[in-house]
Design a protein around this motif. Structure first.
Motif, PDB file in Angstrom:
ATOM      1  N   GLU A 189      20.077 -12.521  14.207  1.00 14.47           N
ATOM      2  CA  GLU A 189      19.989 -11.128  13.779  1.00 14.47           C
ATOM      3  C   GLU A 189      18.709 -10.949  12.977  1.00 14.47           C
ATOM      4  O   GLU A 189      18.431 -11.733  12.076  1.00 14.47           O
ATOM      5  N   LEU A 192      16.211  -8.310  10.689  1.00 13.11           N
ATOM      6  CA  LEU A 192      16.181  -7.088   9.907  1.00 13.11           C
ATOM      7  C   LEU A 192      14.948  -6.299  10.339  1.00 13.11           C
ATOM      8  O   LEU A 192      14.816  -5.956  11.499  1.00 13.11           O
ATOM      9  N   GLU A 193      14.016  -6.045   9.440  1.00 13.78           N
ATOM     10  CA  GLU A 193      12.820  -5.299   9.831  1.00 13.78           C
ATOM     11  C   GLU A 193      11.600  -6.210   9.890  1.00 13.78           C
ATOM     12  O   GLU A 193      10.464  -5.758   9.822  1.00 13.78           O
ATOM     13  N   THR A 223      14.279  -1.769  13.134  1.00 15.16           N
ATOM     14  CA  THR A 223      15.721  -1.645  12.960  1.00 15.16           C
ATOM     15  C   THR A 223      16.376  -3.021  12.847  1.00 15.16           C
ATOM     16  O   THR A 223      15.776  -4.044  13.169  1.00 15.16           O
ATOM     17  N   ARG A 224      17.611  -3.016  12.378  1.00 16.85           N
ATOM     18  CA  ARG A 224      18.409  -4.237  12.370  1.00 16.85           C
ATOM     19  C   ARG A 224      18.929  -4.462  13.784  1.00 16.85           C
ATOM     20  O   ARG A 224      19.504  -3.558  14.391  1.00 16.85           O
TER      21      ARG A 224
END
Length: 305
Positions: free
Chosen positions: A61, A63-64, A128-129
């Motif tokens: 995952e 983040l930015e 975006t995440r």
């Protein structure tokens, strides 16, 4: 309509040790915020059918910051096969192909005598995440196809056949399985399928293809009483029908293989060939910038190692 026969193991059936030739547990490598696990090539096995390279990307995952940002780089003598479970990657190549790859889609890029491509995330997504999880594999080309003109084929998930029966779901990515055939064209006999099982459900894997393997993606699978967790490549012995069961919960795995390749292959960086001299030529061609460029992504490139 039932497409999947009942082939549950019977008392006295072969054990897992008699059915599985090799178990490969790929090591994880950190590529700046996400892991890659390489199952092929391995010291234990170079190829399974035409598959000569098999990488698991993520799950991760972002983040930015971070993400997928692979600059233009060349290939010869192989086809790249990109298949995502989660996330999105933007593909561009020197043929002018320019499109996103999304979960369940198939990107099949045949390098032949030479192609260049990049794999990035779109700028809007990078703000975006988001998640990324998928498989990047290469299939070696038979000798007669190693120097063919490069081609690109994108098959959306809606156009890949899906079979569902008795708690099993099969998406046929390439080749033919259970009477369903993928529309993608392959240079040699190939099988590649994404299979999901509900908890306790099982599916038969017949012995039609001489070289077969199973890569566990999620959950645990059971073969003849032995359990295998996620992130393992199980290479089957030829000639035996096998039953795979989801143990303890739902399970997902990829089935891959096909006919044996017509001789050994040399692999160096992004190049695959039956000839060392051809790889040396490709090295020099990339060094001297003789490969085509990627429209829309001409500025950057990955230098020769």
């Amino acid at each position: 309509m039932t497409w999947m026969p009942d082939l549950d193991p019977q008392p006295g059936d072969a054990g897992a040790c008699d059915l599985i030739d090799t178990i490969i547990v790929p090591r994880a490598r950190d590529l700046g915020g996400f892991e890659v696990r390489r199952a092929l090539p391995s010291p234990k096995r170079q190829m399974i059918g035409p598959f000569i390279f098999f990488d698991q990307m993520g799950p991760a995952e972002f983040l930015e910051t971070g993400g997928i940002d692979v600059r233009p780089h060349p290939h010869i003598g192989l086809a790249t096969v990109t298949y995502l479970f989660d996330g999105e990657i933007h593909h561009r190549d020197s043929l002018g192909s320019d499109l996103p790859i999304r979960p369940g889609d198939l990107n099949w890029m045949t390098a032949g005598k030479g192609i260049v491509h990049s794999e990035r995330e779109d700028p809007a997504r990078r703000k975006t995440r988001r998640r990324i999880f998928g498989i990047q594999s290469w299939v070696a080309l038979p000798i007669h196809a190693e120097e063919t003109a490069p081609t690109f084929e994108h098959v959306g998930r809606a156009n890949l056949p899906v079979l569902s029966d008795k708690g099993a779901s099969v998406r046929v990515i390439a080749g033919e399985l259970y009477g369903a055939r993928s529309p993608v064209k392959t240079a040699s006999e190939t099988i590649y399928a994404d299979i999901s099982l509900e908890a306790g459900r099982s599916i038969p894997i017949d012995a039609t293809h001489e070289e077969r393997a199973l890569y566990t993606v999620e959950g645990e699978v059971e073969i003849s009483g032995e359990r295998f967790g996620a992130g393992q490549l199980l290479v089957f012995k030829p000639g035996d029908a096998i039953t795979v069961r989801a143990a303890g919960g739902p399970a997902r795995f990829l089935l891959l293989g096909g006919e044996p390749m017509d001789g050994p292959r040399h692999i160096w960086w992004n190049f695959v060939s039956s000839s060392k001299e051809r790889i040396d030529q490709a090295k020099e061609d990339w060094k001297q910038r003789r490969f085509d460029t990627v429209p829309g992504d001409e500025t950057e490139f990955i230098p020769l190692p």
